[in-house]
Design a protein around this motif. Structure first.
Motif, PDB file in Angstrom:
ATOM      1  N   UNK A 186     -26.492-122.799-124.896  1.00  0.00           N
ATOM      2  CA  UNK A 186     -25.816-123.265-123.569  1.00  0.00           C
ATOM      3  C   UNK A 186     -26.804-122.172-122.783  1.00  0.00           C
ATOM      4  N   UNK A 187     -27.146-121.096-123.154  1.00  0.00           N
ATOM      5  CA  UNK A 187     -27.824-120.398-122.521  1.00  0.00           C
ATOM      6  C   UNK A 187     -29.236-120.875-122.493  1.00  0.00           C
ATOM      7  N   UNK A 188     -30.071-120.718-123.304  1.00  0.00           N
ATOM      8  CA  UNK A 188     -31.662-121.570-123.551  1.00  0.00           C
ATOM      9  C   UNK A 188     -31.570-122.974-122.134  1.00  0.00           C
ATOM     10  N   UNK A 189     -30.473-123.595-122.185  1.00  0.00           N
ATOM     11  CA  UNK A 189     -30.532-124.452-121.878  1.00  0.00           C
ATOM     12  C   UNK A 189     -30.087-124.399-120.119  1.00  0.00           C
ATOM     13  N   UNK A 190     -29.161-123.589-119.816  1.00  0.00           N
ATOM     14  CA  UNK A 190     -29.575-122.858-118.396  1.00  0.00           C
ATOM     15  C   UNK A 190     -30.933-122.489-117.768  1.00  0.00           C
ATOM     16  N   UNK A 191     -31.381-121.536-118.895  1.00  0.00           N
ATOM     17  CA  UNK A 191     -32.346-120.945-118.641  1.00  0.00           C
ATOM     18  C   UNK A 191     -33.633-121.626-118.351  1.00  0.00           C
ATOM     19  N   UNK A 205     -25.659-129.250-121.634  1.00  0.00           N
ATOM     20  CA  UNK A 205     -24.943-128.532-121.539  1.00  0.00           C
ATOM     21  C   UNK A 205     -22.636-129.205-122.073  1.00  0.00           C
ATOM     22  N   UNK A 206     -23.001-130.498-121.272  1.00  0.00           N
ATOM     23  CA  UNK A 206     -21.785-131.494-121.884  1.00  0.00           C
ATOM     24  C   UNK A 206     -21.471-130.832-123.452  1.00  0.00           C
ATOM     25  N   UNK A 207     -22.437-130.758-124.259  1.00  0.00           N
ATOM     26  CA  UNK A 207     -22.225-130.732-125.467  1.00  0.00           C
ATOM     27  C   UNK A 207     -21.600-129.548-125.630  1.00  0.00           C
ATOM     28  N   UNK A 267     -21.652-125.198-117.062  1.00  0.00           N
ATOM     29  CA  UNK A 267     -23.024-124.083-116.811  1.00  0.00           C
ATOM     30  C   UNK A 267     -22.491-122.606-117.632  1.00  0.00           C
ATOM     31  N   UNK A 268     -23.420-121.915-117.962  1.00  0.00           N
ATOM     32  CA  UNK A 268     -23.056-120.832-118.912  1.00  0.00           C
ATOM     33  C   UNK A 268     -22.031-119.639-118.287  1.00  0.00           C
TER      34      UNK A 268
END
Length: 462
Positions: A186-191, A205-207, A267-268
């Motif tokens: 999830x962190x990687x997705x937001x970055x 991030x839904x998953x 989101x994170x």
């Protein structure tokens, strides 16, 4: 119904975690109440109270409790899946594992999809009739679009059910490490989303966010959340820092017109919010458990659990019904957030609750799990592992179709049913007829996969 509730409550085993049942009901109830309160309906349309009064947005840090429901889901799914695994044929062949997976999906999806399918069919028929008669404008049109919004939750929950067996294996091997892996993703997705501007990556991030919260339920099932105060504090501080210094909004629910929502996609910041809530409810576990030992309190929780999904599905229908009746009777709708509006809130909520109770009375039978025909369990057990080859993939396909169908319908609604109106599900345009077809087709596949597994579709283990 009263006698059956009394019997169920009286038959509760001493080992049952009653607090989990309370959290399930309380979290759905908080969401329903929040929706009734946030809707700012006028003759011209529907607004959001939190957008009109931004000072109320910090309340979402208490009232956005969907993470609690998904956390409870993880706990329940772990117990249910392990119960089925203990009953599987030995040795643990591939066919037996396939059978367990399809049986777990079917047992879980039945209680979820039976009331959902009825909701979709009733609303679909009503929308078709309204639009054939030339209606669909004003508040009616808004209702046709928005009444299906609770289905997004069903879609996410379907994904959690489908991913439970593999993620439970990861949990049993890595424990907190499995949660850390999902949180790290999830962190990687937001970055990638905010720092690198990678398109569409945010939908992952839904998953990752919701499955990470779900994974906390596995940890709870194994008694591995030993420092809830630390978890709550870390989550609260992290969420506060992300909102204060990052690109995340204050509200933990979506706001109209905002470029970034913490909810859609998650989101994170919402994951950190989930950590704080899970830690907080765990801190309340001991006093709540003592309260639930009282027979009357426990009977209330048992009764509410039996109709919670039906009430959740129909609560927006009831709310729009109340507003529609007010407009039809020429009752004045005060300006949202005005003193007169706040004075009217208790009355509107009371009427919405009464109408929801009526809808629950009409549709609650569909929330009860179907019983297996006499002799079916024995016949299925004899052919269970032999007939289960391929059942797992079939069940997974059915769950995927249901997931896409209900998520699509939550976005497109039933407005524009006859003119081909579509909404984007990630990057795929979906119409209401297509979404309904996917939901029904997926359910039929799950039912077919469940035949021959030897599992009776009863009340799931929790």
């Amino acid at each position: 119904m009263g006698s059956s509730v009394r019997e169920l409550a009286g038959a509760t085993p001493a080992t049952r975690d009653r607090y989990v049942d309370l959290l399930r009901v309380a979290s759905l109830g908080a969401v329903v109440l929040g929706h009734w309160l946030m809707a700012a309906v006028t003759p011209d349309g529907v607004g959001n109270l939190l957008a009109l009064v931004p000072a109320l947005q910090p309340l979402t840090w208490l009232l956005q409790v969907m993470p609690v429901f998904f956390f409870v889901g993880g706990f329940s799914h772990a117990l249910s899946c392990r119960s089925l695994l203990r009953k599987r044929p030995e040795p643990a062949s591939g066919a037996a594992a396939d059978s367990v997976y399809s049986a777990f999906l079917r047992a879980r999806l039945q209680r979820l999809l039976r009331p959902t399918t009825v909701f979709v069919l009733v609303w679909g028929a009503a929308a078709l009739l309204v639009q054939l008669l030339g209606g669909g404008g004003g508040l009616t049109g808004v209702t046709l679009r928005m009444a299906t919004q609770p289905l997004w939750f069903i879609g996410i929950y379907l994904a959690m059910v489908a991913f439970t067996p593999p993620l439970l294996k990861l949990h049993e091997r890595y424990g907190w490490g499995a949660f850390a892996g999902l949180a790290g993703a999830a962190v990687a997705v937001d970055v990638l989303r905010f720092a690198a501007g990678v398109p569409y990556v945010e939908f992952l991030n839904f998953a990752f966010v919701w499955l990470a919260v779900h994974q906390l339920g596995f940890l709870r099932a194994d008694g591995r959340i030993r420092r809830p105060a630390l978890l709550a504090g870390a989550g609260l501080v992290t969420a506060g820092a992300l909102v204060a210094f990052g690109p995340y909004p204050l509200s933990m629910v979506g706001m109209p017109g905002e470029k970034v929502s913490n909810m859609a996609p998650p989101t994170l910041a919402l994951l950190a919010h989930g950590l704080w809530l899970v830690g907080a409810v765990e801190l309340l576990r001991a006093p709540a458990a003592r309260l639930l030992e009282r027979p009357r309190v426990w009977r209330t929780v048992v009764a509410a659990n039996g109709v919670a999904m039906t009430a959740f599905l129909w609560h927006l229908t009831a709310m729009f019904g109340v507003y529609g009746a007010m407009l039809a009777l020429d009752v004045e709708l005060p300006a949202p957030a005005s003193a007169a509006w706040w004075a009217q809130v208790p009355l509107r909520i009371a009427f919405a609750a009464a109408l929801t109770a009526g809808l629950v009375a009409a549709f609650r039978a569909f929330e009860r799990p179907a019983s297996a025909p006499p002799g079916a369990a024995g016949a299925a057990g004899a052919a269970g592992a032999a007939g289960a080859t391929g059942a797992g993939p079939l069940a997974a396909l059915g769950a995927t179709l249901c997931l896409l169908g209900v998520l699509g319908l939550s976005m497109v609604g039933f407005g524009g049913l006859l003119d081909g109106r579509t909404a984007l599900l990630i990057a795929i345009p979906v119409s209401a007829p297509a979404a309904v077809a996917m939901t029904l087709g997926g359910w039929l596949l799950v039912e077919r996969a469940g035949r021959g597994t030897g599992v009776r579709a009863g009340r799931p283990a929790r």
